[in-house]
Design an enzyme around this catalytic site. Structure first.
Site, short mmCIF file in Angstrom:
data_model
loop_
_atom_site.label_atom_id
_atom_site.label_comp_id
_atom_site.label_asym_id
_atom_site.label_seq_id
_atom_site.Cartn_x
_atom_site.Cartn_y
_atom_site.Cartn_z
N GLY A 78 1.03 -1.19 0.06
CA GLY A 78 0.24 -0.16 -0.36
C GLY A 78 1.19 1.35 0.06
CG ASP A 114 4.56 -6.64 8.92
OD1 ASP A 114 3.18 -7.84 9.23
OD2 ASP A 114 4.35 -6.35 7.42
#
Length: 634
Positions: free
Chosen positions: A44, A163
């Site tokens: 993104g 993450d």
């Protein structure tokens, strides 16, 4: 092939060795040196490209990250830009660790922001899972053993990765070591920020419940690592592994391999939904990982010691097991602890190495030896010169040095004449010998004492500086002494006081603690704490310099497996990390508990045991204070 980085280019692929895109006319070289070859990822906030550095003769591969958010709105764009900029700062700090990609460059070109970082050649664990199938217990334990120290390092720099998933863990081809990548979602935290709601970032399937609410904490990374392990064990979608109707994990019914109760308990504790019931630090997981007999709803039992322990029987040294049974008969004039599968022993005036069965695998032939390092290399002395051998006894670097240190972080310090330099694992001198004094490499950096003339400074004498793996000075200082790095911090001395610095040389804790005859070398951090001397008494501080355990002890030792030896009056005992007595003072001397197979005898080579002395007799004890095996005398 060259790949055009203009996001609007219709035909980005070009032939090699041209400078301008044949389709849109954009420059193909970033900063006149980095050439993109192909796109390897897109998210993104941007794209990732495999590239080469054409400024170097070897044209090494690297990775280009292009900031290109696919989003609308000024606020979201500003947040994305802020994250990208912070990733550069984080990578510059964290990339010194051998298992984190190094940041090579950070710049703007043609209105776009770019990061260039080290390329890790290998497969990520998602790819490995697809190719080889579900992991077994041994591979999961290897994963945790490899990555927990990395997380400990990351968290010690006040960073939450946010993450962690199989796709962000790469098994490096050259050494099979696991590397943690993609710090784009990482969050720099402070004590107050830990309780604030932040941006929700990370992969939903691996994110802890509190992270999904924008309140990531250090334990959130442990949750993600735990879910990663469950996925790799089962090869089943994480949402299938959790029963929402019962609000519990049901991963065991999807496992097709045998899993021990101890590992199962560790994984359950890593993925607890309630943060207070979950492990709070990587070190807590590491401690339990060392305990094969860990059981549900019980106090952790002492780990089973599987390696032989040296012990003097009569006038000779042999080895016993954890029950005190002699497993290698006394036959040596000296015996060190095991480092890996080998231990150094002396017969007469010569040193060699034995394996765990007591078989001599490297014949006594050396005048001096060091224990084998994690790299499987040991320094040995033949005559007056030092060289290096591998675990088979093969000489990988012939004796040629006046002094030699053991390998650390893939590098070893060697002395030629009266100057120090460094060699790599092939024995090649990679940093020439021109330093007056050196420290071992840790986390990609080493502190060295350099002649002022070499630094271009007019005054006489020497100056301490911090170098990277190329020998480049990344920091100069006016400290009187700098010591080895540990847990992302190094002690430094000015006059008769010492404090602590980050590897980069940034002062974190001002010099305020006392040097004395008991502690000529300032203590290193261990398990997030360091012992310090204030007004002639010893206590403990954390990584910010805050006093956690008040100065009250006559002497003290470093923490290991959650315990530290302290002297109260004339006797030694052990405290926990809250400062409470865990083993009553009763010993005339006490050493730290071994949290790994320590390479030297005085550090206790027995995993999970400590060596103590009562009058003239030495003993091993476990973490409950129970004696293990017979006593002996020097």
């Amino acid at each position: 092939m060259s790949y055009c980085l203009n996001p609007h280019c219709q035909e980005p692929q070009n032939i090699d060795q041209i400078e301008l895109c044949q389709s849109c006319g954009s420059k193909l070289l970033l900063k006149s040196r980095y050439r993109a070859l192909q796109k390897i990822g897109q998210g993104g906030f941007g794209k990732t490209f495999l590239a080469v550095d054409e400024d170097k003769p070897s044209k090494p591969q690297c990775v280009i990250k292009q900031f290109l958010p696919q989003t609308q709105g000024v606020q979201i764009l500003q947040k994305a830009t802020e994250l990208f900029e912070k990733e550069a700062v984080r990578l510059d700090e964290l990339g010194k660790h051998a298992q984190i990609p190094e940041l090579l460059a950070h710049f703007e070109q043609d209105g776009q922001l770019y990061l260039v970082q080290e390329f890790i050649d290998g497969q990520n664990l998602a790819e490995e899972l697809a190719r080889k199938g579900a992991f077994n217990e041994a591979k999961i334990r290897q994963l945790l053993t490899s990555l927990l120290p990395v997380l400990k390092f990351v968290h010690s720099h006040h960073v939450i990765h946010r993450d962690i998933k199989p796709g962000n863990i790469i098994r490096r081809s050259q050494d099979e070591q696991l590397v943690l990548v993609d710090f784009g979602a990482a969050k720099l935290v402070t004590e107050t920020a830990l309780h604030e709601t932040g941006t929700v970032i990370g992969s939903l399937r691996y994110a802890a419940p509190e992270q999904a609410q924008g309140k990531a904490i250090f334990a959130s990374d442990l949750y993600s690592l735990g879910v990663t392990c469950l996925y790799l064990l089962t090869n089943v979608n994480q949402f299938e592994l959790f029963d929402t109707s019962e609000n519990q994990w049901v991963w065991r019914k999807y496992v097709n391999t045998e899993i021990s109760d101890s590992l199962g308990l560790i994984l359950d504790n890593m993925v607890q939904m309630a943060t207070k019931r979950r492990y709070q630090s990587a070190n807590e997981v590491w401690q339990d990982l060392a305990q094969p007999n860990l059981a549900l709803n019980t106090q952790p039992s002492p780990p089973l010691v599987t390696q032989p322990m040296p012990l003097k029987i009569g006038s000779s040294w042999g080895y016993i097991d954890q029950t005190g049974r002699v497993i290698i008969q006394p036959q040596f004039d000296w015996a060190d602890g095991f480092a890996g599968d080998l231990a150094a022993v002396r017969i007469g005036r010569r040193w060699g190495y034995v394996d765990r069965t007591g078989e001599v695998v490297i014949q006594p032939q050396f005048e001096g030896v060091e224990s084998f390092s994690a790299e499987g290399i040991a320094a040995v002395r033949m005559g007056e010169q030092w060289g290096y051998i591998d675990h088979r006894g093969k000489v990988i670097c012939k004796p040629q040095f006046n002094e030699a240190m053991g390998f650390s972080d893939g590098m070893a310090a060697i002395k030629l004449g009266n100057k120090w330099g460094y060699i790599d694992q092939t024995g090649r001198v990679v940093i020439r010998a021109h330093f007056d004094e050196v420290r071992s490499f840790a986390e990609g950096l080493a502190w060295v004492k350099m002649p002022s003339k070499w630094l271009g400074i007019l005054q006489h004498g020497s100056q301490w500086g911090c170098i990277d793996r190329t020998g480049k000075v990344v920091k100069e200082s006016d400290f009187d002494e700098v010591y080895d790095l540990s847990e992302g911090m190094a002690a430094y001395r000015i006059g008769d006081k010492y404090g602590y610095i980050h590897p980069t040389g940034q002062v974190v804790i001002e010099p305020q603690f006392e040097i004395n005859s008991f502690c000529l070398v300032p203590p290193s951090f261990s398990e997030g704490l360091a012992m310090v001397r204030i007004n002639s008494k010893w206590g403990y501080i954390d990584l910010t310099g805050q006093v956690i355990i008040q100065p009250q002890f006559t002497q003290a030792g470093s923490f290991s497996l959650g315990l530290a030896a302290v002297k109260i009056g004339s006797k030694w005992g052990y405290i926990d990390q809250q400062g409470c007595l865990a083993i009553q003072p009763q010993f005339d001397q006490a050493y730290r508990f071994a949290d790994s197979e320590a390479p030297s005898f005085h550090k206790s080579p027995a995993l999970g045991l400590a060596m103590v002395r009562i009058e003239d007799n030495w003993h091993y004890i476990d973490r409950t204070g129970k004696f293990v095996g017979p006593s002996w005398r020097w």
